[in-house]
Design a protein around this motif. Sequence first.
Motif, PDB file in Angstrom:
ATOM      1  N   VAL A  73       0.837  -1.206   0.000  1.00 23.85           N
ATOM      2  CA  VAL A  73       0.000   0.000   0.000  1.00 23.85           C
ATOM      3  C   VAL A  73       0.873   1.258   0.000  1.00 23.85           C
ATOM      4  CG1 VAL A  73      -1.586   1.377   1.396  1.00 23.85           C
ATOM      5  CG2 VAL A  73      -2.036  -1.048   1.033  1.00 23.85           C
ATOM      6  N   ILE A  74       1.882   1.291   0.870  1.00 21.84           N
ATOM      7  CA  ILE A  74       2.761   2.460   0.937  1.00 21.84           C
ATOM      8  C   ILE A  74       3.540   2.617  -0.361  1.00 21.84           C
ATOM      9  CG2 ILE A  74       4.786   3.441   2.101  1.00 21.84           C
ATOM     10  CD1 ILE A  74       3.730   2.238   4.703  1.00 21.84           C
ATOM     11  N   ALA A  75       3.996   1.504  -0.942  1.00 21.46           N
ATOM     12  CA  ALA A  75       4.725   1.567  -2.211  1.00 21.46           C
ATOM     13  C   ALA A  75       3.844   2.143  -3.315  1.00 21.46           C
ATOM     14  CB  ALA A  75       5.229   0.180  -2.593  1.00 21.46           C
ATOM     15  N   VAL A  76       2.557   1.756  -3.327  1.00 21.77           N
ATOM     16  CA  VAL A  76       1.632   2.290  -4.331  1.00 21.77           C
ATOM     17  C   VAL A  76       1.412   3.785  -4.119  1.00 21.77           C
ATOM     18  CG1 VAL A  76      -0.755   2.235  -5.158  1.00 21.77           C
ATOM     19  CG2 VAL A  76       0.479   0.088  -4.754  1.00 21.77           C
ATOM     20  N   PHE A  77       1.247   4.201  -2.870  1.00 22.45           N
ATOM     21  CA  PHE A  77       1.090   5.631  -2.589  1.00 22.45           C
ATOM     22  C   PHE A  77       2.342   6.397  -3.017  1.00 22.45           C
ATOM     23  CE2 PHE A  77      -2.337   4.733   0.670  1.00 22.45           C
ATOM     24  CZ  PHE A  77      -3.303   5.489   0.029  1.00 22.45           C
ATOM     25  N   TRP A  78       3.514   5.829  -2.748  1.00 24.55           N
ATOM     26  CA  TRP A  78       4.762   6.494  -3.149  1.00 24.55           C
ATOM     27  C   TRP A  78       4.845   6.612  -4.665  1.00 24.55           C
ATOM     28  CZ3 TRP A  78       8.827   4.057  -5.900  1.00 24.55           C
ATOM     29  CH2 TRP A  78       9.922   4.888  -6.130  1.00 24.55           C
ATOM     30  N   ARG A  79       4.525   5.521  -5.354  1.00 29.35           N
ATOM     31  CA  ARG A  79       4.601   5.543  -6.821  1.00 29.35           C
ATOM     32  C   ARG A  79       3.623   6.562  -7.389  1.00 29.35           C
ATOM     33  NH1 ARG A  79       6.892   6.263 -10.776  1.00 29.35           N
ATOM     34  NH2 ARG A  79       6.647   5.111 -12.717  1.00 29.35           N
ATOM     35  N   THR A  80       2.438   6.651  -6.807  1.00 32.86           N
ATOM     36  CA  THR A  80       1.470   7.650  -7.257  1.00 32.86           C
ATOM     37  C   THR A  80       1.994   9.053  -7.029  1.00 32.86           C
ATOM     38  OG1 THR A  80      -0.372   6.156  -6.770  1.00 32.86           O
ATOM     39  CG2 THR A  80      -0.891   8.498  -6.972  1.00 32.86           C
ATOM     40  N   ASN A  81       2.616   9.271  -5.871  1.00 30.69           N
ATOM     41  CA  ASN A  81       3.189  10.581  -5.572  1.00 30.69           C
ATOM     42  C   ASN A  81       4.300  10.936  -6.556  1.00 30.69           C
ATOM     43  OD1 ASN A  81       5.431  12.221  -3.757  1.00 30.69           O
ATOM     44  ND2 ASN A  81       3.332  12.861  -3.368  1.00 30.69           N
ATOM     45  N   VAL A  82       5.121   9.957  -6.930  1.00 35.10           N
ATOM     46  CA  VAL A  82       6.181  10.197  -7.912  1.00 35.10           C
ATOM     47  C   VAL A  82       5.583  10.664  -9.242  1.00 35.10           C
ATOM     48  CG1 VAL A  82       7.956   9.079  -9.331  1.00 35.10           C
ATOM     49  CG2 VAL A  82       7.858   8.626  -6.878  1.00 35.10           C
ATOM     50  N   ARG A  83       4.543   9.960  -9.711  1.00 31.14           N
ATOM     51  CA  ARG A  83       3.895  10.349 -10.965  1.00 31.14           C
ATOM     52  C   ARG A  83       3.332  11.760 -10.879  1.00 31.14           C
ATOM     53  NH1 ARG A  83       1.290   5.135 -10.991  1.00 31.14           N
ATOM     54  NH2 ARG A  83      -0.640   6.189 -10.437  1.00 31.14           N
ATOM     55  N   MET A  84       2.704  12.074  -9.751  1.00 34.06           N
ATOM     56  CA  MET A  84       2.069  13.380  -9.617  1.00 34.06           C
ATOM     57  C   MET A  84       3.102  14.494  -9.536  1.00 34.06           C
ATOM     58  SD  MET A  84      -1.133  12.448  -7.115  1.00 34.06           S
ATOM     59  CE  MET A  84      -2.150  13.818  -7.654  1.00 34.06           C
ATOM     60  N   MET A  85       4.224  14.235  -8.856  1.00 39.06           N
ATOM     61  CA  MET A  85       5.279  15.248  -8.779  1.00 39.06           C
ATOM     62  C   MET A  85       5.906  15.488 -10.147  1.00 39.06           C
ATOM     63  SD  MET A  85       5.403  16.332  -5.619  1.00 39.06           S
ATOM     64  CE  MET A  85       7.022  16.904  -5.116  1.00 39.06           C
ATOM     65  N   ARG A  86       6.042  14.414 -10.938  1.00 35.05           N
ATOM     66  CA  ARG A  86       6.575  14.576 -12.295  1.00 35.05           C
ATOM     67  C   ARG A  86       5.635  15.390 -13.169  1.00 35.05           C
ATOM     68  NH1 ARG A  86       8.721   8.419 -13.683  1.00 35.05           N
ATOM     69  NH2 ARG A  86      10.673   8.520 -12.487  1.00 35.05           N
ATOM     70  N   ASN A  87       4.345  15.349 -12.867  1.00 27.39           N
ATOM     71  CA  ASN A  87       3.363  16.061 -13.669  1.00 27.39           C
ATOM     72  C   ASN A  87       3.252  17.533 -13.282  1.00 27.39           C
ATOM     73  OD1 ASN A  87       1.309  16.031 -15.735  1.00 27.39           O
ATOM     74  ND2 ASN A  87      -0.222  16.209 -14.112  1.00 27.39           N
ATOM     75  N   LEU A  88       3.907  17.933 -12.202  1.00 23.12           N
ATOM     76  CA  LEU A  88       3.857  19.324 -11.759  1.00 23.12           C
ATOM     77  C   LEU A  88       5.005  20.125 -12.374  1.00 23.12           C
ATOM     78  CD1 LEU A  88       3.083  18.933  -7.928  1.00 23.12           C
ATOM     79  CD2 LEU A  88       1.503  19.706  -9.712  1.00 23.12           C
ATOM     80  N   THR A  89       4.708  21.340 -12.766  1.00 21.79           N
ATOM     81  CA  THR A  89       5.759  22.232 -13.248  1.00 21.79           C
ATOM     82  C   THR A  89       6.457  22.940 -12.096  1.00 21.79           C
ATOM     83  OG1 THR A  89       4.182  24.060 -13.514  1.00 21.79           O
ATOM     84  CG2 THR A  89       4.566  22.623 -15.427  1.00 21.79           C
ATOM     85  N   GLY A  90       5.873  22.835 -10.898  1.00 20.39           N
ATOM     86  CA  GLY A  90       6.458  23.459  -9.720  1.00 20.39           C
ATOM     87  C   GLY A  90       5.598  23.209  -8.498  1.00 20.39           C
ATOM     88  N   LEU A  91       6.095  23.649  -7.357  1.00 20.27           N
ATOM     89  CA  LEU A  91       5.371  23.526  -6.096  1.00 20.27           C
ATOM     90  C   LEU A  91       5.134  24.912  -5.509  1.00 20.27           C
ATOM     91  CD1 LEU A  91       7.154  20.554  -4.247  1.00 20.27           C
ATOM     92  CD2 LEU A  91       4.752  20.641  -4.936  1.00 20.27           C
ATOM     93  N   ASP A  92       3.885  25.161  -5.085  1.00 16.52           N
ATOM     94  CA  ASP A  92       3.602  26.384  -4.344  1.00 16.52           C
ATOM     95  C   ASP A  92       3.052  25.994  -2.977  1.00 16.52           C
ATOM     96  OD1 ASP A  92       1.102  25.454  -4.997  1.00 16.52           O
ATOM     97  OD2 ASP A  92       0.392  27.300  -5.929  1.00 16.52           O
ATOM     98  N   ARG A  93       2.580  26.962  -2.207  1.00 14.23           N
ATOM     99  CA  ARG A  93       2.130  26.669  -0.846  1.00 14.23           C
ATOM    100  C   ARG A  93       0.960  25.690  -0.801  1.00 14.23           C
ATOM    101  NH1 ARG A  93       2.451  32.447   2.485  1.00 14.23           N
ATOM    102  NH2 ARG A  93       4.747  32.634   2.443  1.00 14.23           N
ATOM    103  N   PRO A  94      -0.111  25.881  -1.599  1.00 19.22           N
ATOM    104  CA  PRO A  94      -1.237  24.925  -1.528  1.00 19.22           C
ATOM    105  C   PRO A  94      -0.840  23.500  -1.895  1.00 19.22           C
ATOM    106  CG  PRO A  94      -1.945  26.963  -2.564  1.00 19.22           C
ATOM    107  CD  PRO A  94      -0.459  27.054  -2.450  1.00 19.22           C
ATOM    108  N   THR A  95      -0.069  23.329  -2.972  1.00 16.98           N
ATOM    109  CA  THR A  95       0.310  21.974  -3.362  1.00 16.98           C
ATOM    110  C   THR A  95       1.247  21.345  -2.333  1.00 16.98           C
ATOM    111  OG1 THR A  95       2.031  22.948  -4.787  1.00 16.98           O
ATOM    112  CG2 THR A  95      -0.037  22.262  -5.838  1.00 16.98           C
TER     113      THR A  95
END
Length: 226
Positions: free
Chosen positions: A78-100
Amino acid sequence: MNAPSDRPSHPDPASVYAYDSHEFGRGVTFFDAIYAFSATLLITNLDAPEPAAWRSLQGLSEAGIGTQLFGFALSFVVIAVFWRTNVRMMRNLTGLDRPTTAINLLAAGLVILIPFTTQGISDPATQDYALPTALYALNIMLAALAQIALGWVGQHRGLNRVTPIGRERTAALVNAWLTPTVFAVSIPVTLAFGPAAGQWTWLTVAVAQLPLARYHRRHPAAVAST
């Protein structure tokens, strides 16, 4: 009065850590460390059996090691799946701001709780109670919802690289909402019929992921923002 716009807002560039910036890299490293630490914490749920139990596999089974190993393996995946999902989502971001960043911290905090709720479903003294299974399901549901919120806020803030449309959007929504929906349904099932029934309900996620995985291999954009 003007109607509210559905177009994404664009944050002040000065308040965004760009994808190729040192600050963005530090953020990714920080979140990766949280997921790794959460997976490592699962080992604390394994209690060494008494010396006499090591004489045979039956003795180890009677000592409850099988239940503990099941909880460890389940939550590690479960944790590995959450991590992998987070990796995909971070790759899809052009940057990070306060809300994200704030929502990503919320999701990470809920993942940190997984070793704690795993203890309830893997300890032989508590595994037969309905509440531990219900709390575990609630934990997973909230963590999945937090990751959905991250994708939504990234899109709203104009930070997502890819936003699926049409069938790809439908597949992305099904993929994203599958886990929280199944685990939400398992809570009343658990409270009404017991922990075993609730845990069997979780298998729906694995079964439904098979056709989704085939679709995502053919349409990688459908996974990018989930």
